[in-house]
Design an enzyme around this catalytic site. Structure first.
Site, PDB file in Angstrom:
ATOM      1  N   ARG A   1     -36.891   3.994 -24.573  1.00  0.00           N
ATOM      2  CA  ARG A   1     -35.894   4.657 -23.725  1.00  0.00           C
ATOM      3  C   ARG A   1     -35.191   3.589 -22.884  1.00  0.00           C
ATOM      4  O   ARG A   1     -35.830   2.897 -22.085  1.00  0.00           O
ATOM      5  CB  ARG A   1     -36.598   5.689 -22.825  1.00  0.00           C
ATOM      6  CG  ARG A   1     -35.679   6.352 -21.835  1.00  0.00           C
ATOM      7  CD  ARG A   1     -36.383   7.484 -21.069  1.00  0.00           C
ATOM      8  NE  ARG A   1     -35.487   7.982 -20.053  1.00  0.00           N
ATOM      9  CZ  ARG A   1     -35.607   7.743 -18.744  1.00  0.00           C
ATOM     10  NH1 ARG A   1     -36.625   7.040 -18.282  1.00  0.00           N
ATOM     11  NH2 ARG A   1     -34.718   8.215 -17.910  1.00  0.00           N
TER      12      ARG A   1
ATOM     13  N   HIS B   1     -28.299   5.565 -15.404  1.00  0.00           N
ATOM     14  CA  HIS B   1     -29.467   5.176 -14.608  1.00  0.00           C
ATOM     15  C   HIS B   1     -28.940   4.357 -13.419  1.00  0.00           C
ATOM     16  O   HIS B   1     -29.232   3.179 -13.271  1.00  0.00           O
ATOM     17  CB  HIS B   1     -30.468   4.398 -15.469  1.00  0.00           C
ATOM     18  CG  HIS B   1     -31.861   4.364 -14.922  1.00  0.00           C
ATOM     19  ND1 HIS B   1     -32.967   4.778 -15.642  1.00  0.00           N
ATOM     20  CD2 HIS B   1     -32.336   3.961 -13.725  1.00  0.00           C
ATOM     21  CE1 HIS B   1     -34.057   4.607 -14.915  1.00  0.00           C
ATOM     22  NE2 HIS B   1     -33.706   4.106 -13.732  1.00  0.00           N
TER      23      HIS B   1
ATOM     24  N   GLU C   1     -33.047  10.843 -12.897  1.00  0.00           N
ATOM     25  CA  GLU C   1     -33.432  11.076 -11.504  1.00  0.00           C
ATOM     26  C   GLU C   1     -32.232  11.279 -10.583  1.00  0.00           C
ATOM     27  O   GLU C   1     -31.991  10.459  -9.672  1.00  0.00           O
ATOM     28  CB  GLU C   1     -34.301   9.922 -10.993  1.00  0.00           C
ATOM     29  CG  GLU C   1     -35.567   9.721 -11.804  1.00  0.00           C
ATOM     30  CD  GLU C   1     -36.471   8.623 -11.253  1.00  0.00           C
ATOM     31  OE1 GLU C   1     -36.068   7.935 -10.313  1.00  0.00           O
ATOM     32  OE2 GLU C   1     -37.590   8.466 -11.753  1.00  0.00           O
TER      33      GLU C   1
ATOM     34  N   ASN D   1     -39.975  12.646 -14.895  1.00  0.00           N
ATOM     35  CA  ASN D   1     -40.570  11.410 -14.400  1.00  0.00           C
ATOM     36  C   ASN D   1     -41.586  11.786 -13.334  1.00  0.00           C
ATOM     37  O   ASN D   1     -41.259  12.513 -12.386  1.00  0.00           O
ATOM     38  CB  ASN D   1     -39.507  10.490 -13.795  1.00  0.00           C
ATOM     39  CG  ASN D   1     -38.567   9.931 -14.854  1.00  0.00           C
ATOM     40  OD1 ASN D   1     -38.727  10.203 -16.054  1.00  0.00           O
ATOM     41  ND2 ASN D   1     -37.583   9.155 -14.427  1.00  0.00           N
TER      42      ASN D   1
ATOM     43  N   TYR E   1     -44.652  10.288 -10.713  1.00  0.00           N
ATOM     44  CA  TYR E   1     -45.333   9.144 -10.104  1.00  0.00           C
ATOM     45  C   TYR E   1     -46.410   9.542  -9.102  1.00  0.00           C
ATOM     46  O   TYR E   1     -47.449   8.909  -9.017  1.00  0.00           O
ATOM     47  CB  TYR E   1     -44.319   8.221  -9.412  1.00  0.00           C
ATOM     48  CG  TYR E   1     -43.491   7.443 -10.413  1.00  0.00           C
ATOM     49  CD1 TYR E   1     -43.956   6.241 -10.931  1.00  0.00           C
ATOM     50  CD2 TYR E   1     -42.277   7.935 -10.869  1.00  0.00           C
ATOM     51  CE1 TYR E   1     -43.216   5.526 -11.874  1.00  0.00           C
ATOM     52  CE2 TYR E   1     -41.534   7.237 -11.817  1.00  0.00           C
ATOM     53  CZ  TYR E   1     -42.014   6.032 -12.316  1.00  0.00           C
ATOM     54  OH  TYR E   1     -41.284   5.352 -13.267  1.00  0.00           O
TER      55      TYR E   1
ATOM     56  N   GLU F   1     -40.893   8.994 -17.739  1.00  0.00           N
ATOM     57  CA  GLU F   1     -41.386   7.834 -16.981  1.00  0.00           C
ATOM     58  C   GLU F   1     -42.701   8.204 -16.323  1.00  0.00           C
ATOM     59  O   GLU F   1     -42.837   9.309 -15.783  1.00  0.00           O
ATOM     60  CB  GLU F   1     -40.429   7.421 -15.848  1.00  0.00           C
ATOM     61  CG  GLU F   1     -39.241   6.631 -16.262  1.00  0.00           C
ATOM     62  CD  GLU F   1     -38.372   6.234 -15.070  1.00  0.00           C
ATOM     63  OE1 GLU F   1     -38.906   6.041 -13.943  1.00  0.00           O
ATOM     64  OE2 GLU F   1     -37.154   6.132 -15.263  1.00  0.00           O
TER      65      GLU F   1
HETATM   66  O1  IFM Z   1     -37.945   1.639 -11.316  1.00  0.00           O
HETATM   67  C1  IFM Z   1     -37.776   2.995 -11.096  1.00  0.00           C
HETATM   68  C2  IFM Z   1     -36.869   3.596 -12.144  1.00  0.00           C
HETATM   69  O2  IFM Z   1     -35.653   2.961 -12.196  1.00  0.00           O
HETATM   70  C3  IFM Z   1     -36.644   5.056 -11.863  1.00  0.00           C
HETATM   71  N1  IFM Z   1     -37.901   5.746 -11.684  1.00  0.00           N
HETATM   72  C4  IFM Z   1     -38.855   5.176 -10.796  1.00  0.00           C
HETATM   73  C5  IFM Z   1     -39.093   3.724 -11.141  1.00  0.00           C
HETATM   74  C6  IFM Z   1     -40.116   3.121 -10.172  1.00  0.00           C
HETATM   75  O3  IFM Z   1     -39.643   3.182  -8.874  1.00  0.00           O
END
Ligand code: IFM
Length: 477
Positions: free
Chosen positions: A92, A136, A181, A309, A311, A382
């Protein structure tokens, strides 16, 4: 480069019987143009908001810029070879808007498109499925000068750009993500100002969010018309939002942050409406007068997939009078109308970004989207972690990152077991790169990048991930 098939440094794979992912599960890794390409002025590329922002004093740690980054623009064939050695099924990447349409309007830049044509051909030649993200975060600077995402016209410009990329690559790229995002583009870019273009106006952030989604809808319509066979989606960054206590006030704080972080995008894109409570919460910020008839129908144009995504989790609490408990920190101004909500640190292990490690939150997030919003195939587009890496004898043994991936892949597998149609997983990131306002001080890569020599060293997590892909699974714990 060292041998990617070498056994993993940590024997996580070898504990107990294997758990297996569904056949055809799409194993990938992700990057983004400005974070890795460099070659900021090559072949007619003009500045994006991130070039301007990173070149403005005080905006990024150490004044770091993406001018050179990982020099992927010049090293692309070697980088694709590395992906193939790791056994990636998909890659990706994002297209740099100012590289393929300098200035953000008008004709395509053939030299810029040529890079992505070569990249896609190289990937296909190695049996790697290209997954293209259109946006992005690198808005061409002239479009920001004309008002940026808070201006409605930017959505139309984005659709034109999408068409231009589809014309050039639509015959070879099957998977398309419009935006990456949009919360970050809108609320960090125009709310807190921590990201480019660094503006700080809550109403602009809300308008930007709307026009990003409008651009997404228009782009989906353009792509669908020219490539009916393409798989089209959007990538949103989602968080479970948990109240710090059982109190009704904390529950309300969680509701507010959930509305801004998650439902602001999920509801318009997947239901064709803004949540009523979100609009009420934002009443002091905006009257939503920027939303025109037909916008929400465009924004909710049907998709083929949703990219998520993931985290970490947000734990939040209501505003408190007087002295703040130490574990509470004020939300930054990226939460218009809810700036007084407190974010709570629970004391659980964190990554080098100080983000709490919370693998069960991935299951919650995937289940929620499937249960409350859609039957569409979902992809984790992600997931990953920054940790401090050290090169010892030419090797990087990133045990913490490997454990992070391992726990989140187990969560992904659990979600599939619970009925979530999760079809793929993309590790963030393939390689260390420019981490936006943090510059090169945070490393998310499975592959270590020595920024002086541009040597790539696959870390233990990369070798481990190669083995996960080869086995299509991991060991049970
Ligand atoms: O590096 C970033 C990415 O560009 C977008 N999602 C989160 C990642 C980590 O912060």
């Amino acid at each position: 480069m060292s041998d990617p098939t070498r056994p993993p440094a940590v024997g996580v794979l070898d504990q107990g019987p294997a758990i297996t992912f569904p056949p055809g599960f799409l194993w990938g890794a992700a990057t983004a143009a400005y974070q890795i390409e460099g070659a900021a002025t090559a072949g007619g590329r003009t500045p994006s908001i991130w070039d301007t922002f990173s070149h403005t004093e005080g905006r990024t740690v150490g004044g770091h810029t993406g001018d050179v980054a990982c020099d992927h623009f010049h090293r692309m064939p070697d980088d694709v070879r590395l992906m193939a050695e790791l056994g990636l099924k998909s890659y990706r990447f994002s297209v740099s808007w100012p590289r393929v349409q300098p200035g953000g309007s008008g004709a395509a830049n053939a030299e810029g498109l040529d890079f992505y044509q070569r990249l896609v051909d190289e990937l296909l030649g190695h049996g790697i499925e290209p997954w293209l993200t259109l946006y992005h975060w690198d808005l061409p600077q002239p479009l920001e000068d004309a008002g940026g995402w808070p201006a409605r016209d930017t959505a139309a410009r984005f659709a034109d750009y999408a068409q231009l990329v589809a014309d050039a690559l639509g015959d070879r790229v099957r998977y398309w993500t419009t935006l990456n995002e949009p919360w970050c583009s809108a609320f960090l870019g125009y709310g807190s100002g921590a990201h480019a273009p660094g503006r700080t106006d809550g109403a602009d952030a809300v308008r930007a969010g709307h026009h990003l989604m409008l651009g997404h809808g228009l782009a989906v319509q353009a792509l669908r018309a020219s490539r009916p066979d393409a798989q089209l989606g959007i990538t949103v960054n989602l968080y479970p939002v948990t109240p710090a206590t059982d109190s009704p006030a904390d529950a309300d704080a969680a509701r507010r942050i959930d509305a801004l972080a998650n439902r602001f995008f999920l509801d318009p894109v997947l239901r064709g409406s803004y949540p009523a409570d979100l609009q009420a919460d934002l009443a002091s910020v905006t009257d939503f007068g920027h939303v025109r008839d037909g916008d929400l129908a465009t924004i909710s144009t049907p998709l083929d997939l949703v990219g998520i995504n993931y985290y970490s989790r947000h734990v939040v609490a209501a505003p408190v009078e007087g002295e703040q408990p130490e574990a509470y920190w004020r939300a930054p101004t990226c939460w218009p109308g809810s700036e007084d909500v407190r974010f709570v640190t629970r004391g659980v292990p964190v990554t080098d970004m100080d983000w709490e490690i919370d693998a069960p939150g991935l299951v919650e997030t995937l289940e929620r989207v499937h249960r409350d919003y859609t039957d569409l195939p979902l992809y984790v587009t992600e997931n990953g972690s920054a940790f401090v890496d050290t090169v010892v004898d030419g090797q990087v043994d990133d045990t913490d990152r490997l454990a992070y991936f391992d726990s989140h892949l187990r969560a992904a597998h659990a979600a599939i077991g619970a009925g979530v149609p999760l079809r793929g997983y993309f590790a963030w990131s393939l390689m260390d790169n420019f981490e936006w306002a943090w510059g090169y001080t945070k490393r998310f890569g499975m592959v270590y990048v020595d920024y002086d020599s541009q040597v790539r060293i696959p870390k233990s997590s990369a070798r481990w991930y190669a083995e996960v892909i080869r086995r299509n699974g991991l060991a049970a714990q």
